[in-house]
Structure formats: structure tokens, C-alpha cells
Design an enzyme around this catalytic site. Structure first.
Site, PDB file in Angstrom:
ATOM      1  N   ASP A 182      -7.958  -3.142  -0.439  1.00 22.49           N
ATOM      2  CA  ASP A 182      -7.161  -2.436  -1.449  1.00 22.49           C
ATOM      3  C   ASP A 182      -7.196  -0.916  -1.236  1.00 22.49           C
ATOM      4  O   ASP A 182      -7.434  -0.148  -2.178  1.00 22.49           O
ATOM      5  CB  ASP A 182      -7.664  -2.753  -2.859  1.00 22.49           C
ATOM      6  CG  ASP A 182      -7.899  -4.227  -3.094  1.00 22.49           C
ATOM      7  OD1 ASP A 182      -7.190  -5.036  -2.472  1.00 22.49           O
ATOM      8  OD2 ASP A 182      -8.789  -4.576  -3.887  1.00 22.49           O
ATOM      9  N   GLU A 194       1.386  -8.321  -7.472  1.00 20.39           N
ATOM     10  CA  GLU A 194       0.322  -7.403  -7.863  1.00 20.39           C
ATOM     11  C   GLU A 194       0.322  -6.174  -6.951  1.00 20.39           C
ATOM     12  O   GLU A 194       1.122  -6.077  -6.013  1.00 20.39           O
ATOM     13  CB  GLU A 194      -1.043  -8.091  -7.809  1.00 20.39           C
ATOM     14  CG  GLU A 194      -1.482  -8.503  -6.416  1.00 20.39           C
ATOM     15  CD  GLU A 194      -2.841  -9.199  -6.400  1.00 20.39           C
ATOM     16  OE1 GLU A 194      -3.326  -9.589  -7.486  1.00 20.39           O
ATOM     17  OE2 GLU A 194      -3.419  -9.356  -5.297  1.00 20.39           O
TER      18      GLU A 194
END
Length: 340
Positions: free
Chosen positions: A33, A210
Site C-alpha cells: 500500500d 478500494e
């Protein structure tokens, strides 16, 4: 649906500004991420998810290729119990009005996966110094599973984008929302739904949209997002709006019917996703920063596999002004697999 389908894209046109940079991938091992920002002080700053899901660290270097060996400091650790005691995911660090803010995801000790959005704040010029203060939960308008906040400003207005389970949803799916911010700690007005899992490639094992990331270029706002399970099926989708449009109107956005970045057997990279965008220091080349694994098959839950590594590659641009991410490039070196 709150979007129209994006038409087939035109042929590639590569930049004439010179050869695209080549990165020594992976830039950082076992960091998922990744969020990278290039600041006016000449440093690239990186925040990312550590595989232990227990802390937030900040790295910086003047050369993006050197970010893995640059200065690094753990600026915050999870609580021993209660709120912010589990599932410390997806930190993003932004410089807003002379202060640093880290937006991150966290769960409770009694419910590690009942996650919400939280914010840290720091007044120091150098985010590796000073004090990071907890500013509490970033409220989105309803209390439900929420993660992956990012922010950007355009034409004097600041926006928050994030992932959340829709209100009154009867299934475990996640969608991407946008709202205007009135302070770096809060939004104003209702949230606008940008995209929900619709296509088969967005619903592999889990119905997931997401991790939004924003790139403003060529008079448009491009928002990438990640879809499906966090294994080799993970891939990037994209929604697009005219930069002059009302970004809070769902009808302003178009959605690509196919993934714009996905696993590649040819290069040996699997599950590319949860990206951010930055540029070369001269601003002439846009860069995609993302994580991926160097193998396809994962025993057990992919969230327990630590080997999502931070990678980067230059972005090409098509004749119609849209980005072409190509495919994830092969590693320049063999990544380490030991925990850091």
C-alpha cells in the site's frame, strides 16, 4: 450505476522529454500500500503498510531509487488495547497548510477487522521530527467498515476519497466514495459514491473496490482503485472526470470496463495494486508507485503473506490524454523475503 462506460482508448504516444526513468525494483521489500509524495524540500517521502500491521513509519530520500535505504523512522505504534490497536493499514502522509497529516486505517483490539479511518498531525517541517499527535477518527457520515483514505486539492477545494461498506449494505462489499473537506480532519456534505464492484474482475473471491489514488493531468481527474482479493487477482481499475466538472456529481465520472493494470506472467509480477502517483524531480515524467508479489500462488489468507513489495515505473500517455500503465515491470533484483 453512477457512471458511464469509458470508450476504447487510442494508441500510445510516448513523451519526447527524454528516456523514461528505470527503477531498481523492488524499491522496498515487504511494504504494501505504498504512498509516495515528492515535496518542495526535494525529498521523496514514503509511507506504507508494514507486514506486522502494528506501526507507521516514514522514509525519505532525494532519489526515489534510494528510498529503501533512505532515512527511516517509526513515528507511531498501535495502542496496546482499545481503538487503534490492530490492523494498522495504508498510511498516507500529506502536507496541508503547513502541517503534515497521516491518514490511516485501524481496528480495535476486540474487533481487529472492524476498521475505521484515523488521522495523525505534525507541525514540524521535517515529518521525521516533531510530535505526531492523534487527532481521532475521521468521520464519514456512517459507522461501518472504512479504510484507505486519500486527499487532493483542485481549484481551491480539497477532497477526501476513501473506501467504505455502503450504508445498509446486505453483503460484505466495499465501494469508493468522494466528499469535500472543510478541514484536514473532516468532510462536509454527503459522500458521493464513485464506484462499486460491477465487473467479474472486481469480484474475484471478494467484491472489492478500494484504495483510491488521484492523478490530475490533461484537464482530467483520474482515480485508480484496486479490485478483488489481495492475491494475484488484485488489479487496478479507473474512473475519470473532467477537471472542470462537479466532482461531487456521480454523473461526472466514467468507468473503465477493464482493469488498467493487472498481474503479468511475462514479467513475473502478481497482484499489482494499492498505488500512488508521483513525478520525477523535474515534473516531466509521471510515476506509478504500487505493490506486487513475485509469485502467483499463496497458501492460506493472502493478507498473512508479507511479500507485497513496493515498486515503481514510469507512466506513458496516449494520444487522447489518458494514462497507459502498461504491465508491471520485472524485478531488477531478487527481493528479500525475510521480515524487516
Amino acid at each position: 450505476m453512477p457512471y458511464r462506460t469509458l470508450p476504447v482508448l487510442a494508441a500510445l504516444v510516448f513523451s519526447t522529454a527524454g528516456a523514461a526513468p528505470v527503477f531498481d525494483n523492488p524499491l522496498v521489500t515487504q511494504r504494501a500500500d505504498p504512498h509516495v509524495t515528492l515535496q518542495a524540500d526535494g525529498y521523496y517521502y514514503l509511507t506504507a503498510t508494514a507486514p506486522e500491521y502494528d506501526r507507521i513509519e516514514v522514509r525519505r530520500a532525494r532519489d526515489l531509487n534510494g528510498i529503501g535505504k533512505g532515512e527511516s523512522k517509526v513515528v507511531w505504534r498501535k495502542h496496546a488495547s482499545g481503538e487503534m490497536a490492530a490492523s494498522i493499514w495504508a498510511p498516507e502522509m500529506h502536507r496541508i497548510d503547513g502541517k503534515w497529516y497521516i491518514y490511516f486505517t485501524a481496528g480495535r483490539s476486540d474487533a481487529p477487522m472492524d476498521i475505521r479511518l484515523y488521522v495523525l498531525e505534525n507541525d514540524a517541517a521535517n515529518p521525521l521530527e516533531g510530535t505526531w499527535r492523534e487527532r481521532g477518527q475521521l468521520k464519514t457520515g456512517w459507522e461501518m467498515f472504512a479504510l484507505d483514505a486519500t486527499t487532493f486539492a483542485l481549484d481551491g477545494r480539497r477532497y477526501l476519497l476513501w473506501t467504505q461498506r455502503p450504508p445498509k449494505s446486505d453483503k460484505h462489499m466495499t465501494a469508493v466514495y468522494i466528499a469535500e473537506m472543510d478541514t484536514p480532519l473532516s468532510i462536509k456534505g454527503p459522500a458521493t459514491l464513485l464506484t462499486t464492484p460491477e465487473h467479474p474482475w472486481e469480484k474475484v473471491k471478494f467484491d472489492v473496490n478500494e484504495a483510491p489514488a488521484v492523478l490530475v493531468k490533461n484537464g482530467r481527474v483520474f482515480v485508480t482503485y484496486s479490485a478483488s482479493a489481495t492475491d494475484a487477482n488484485y488489479a487496478l481499475g479507473m474512473v475519470t472526470a473532467d477537471a472542470r466538472a462537479n466532482l461531487l456529481d456521480a454523473k461526472s465520472w466514467t468507468k473503465s470496463p477493464k482493469p488498467v493494470f493487472a498481474s503479468s506472467k511475462a514479467t513475473g509480477q502478481y497482484g499489482p495494486g494499492h498505488n500512488s502517483f508521483t513525478t520525477t524531480p523535474d515534473g516531466k515524467t509521471d510515476i506509478l508507485v504500487y505493490h506486487a508479489r513475485g509469485y502467483e500462488h499463496i497458501p492460506g489468507d493472502s493478507l498473512h503473506d508479507p511479500n507485497r513489495h513496493t515498486r515503481a515505473q514510469a507512466i506513458a500517455w496516449r494520444a487522447d490524454g489518458t494514462p497507459d500503465f502498461g504491465e508491471p515491470v520485472a524485478d531488477k533484483k531478487a527481493p528479500a523475503v525475510a521480515r524487516q
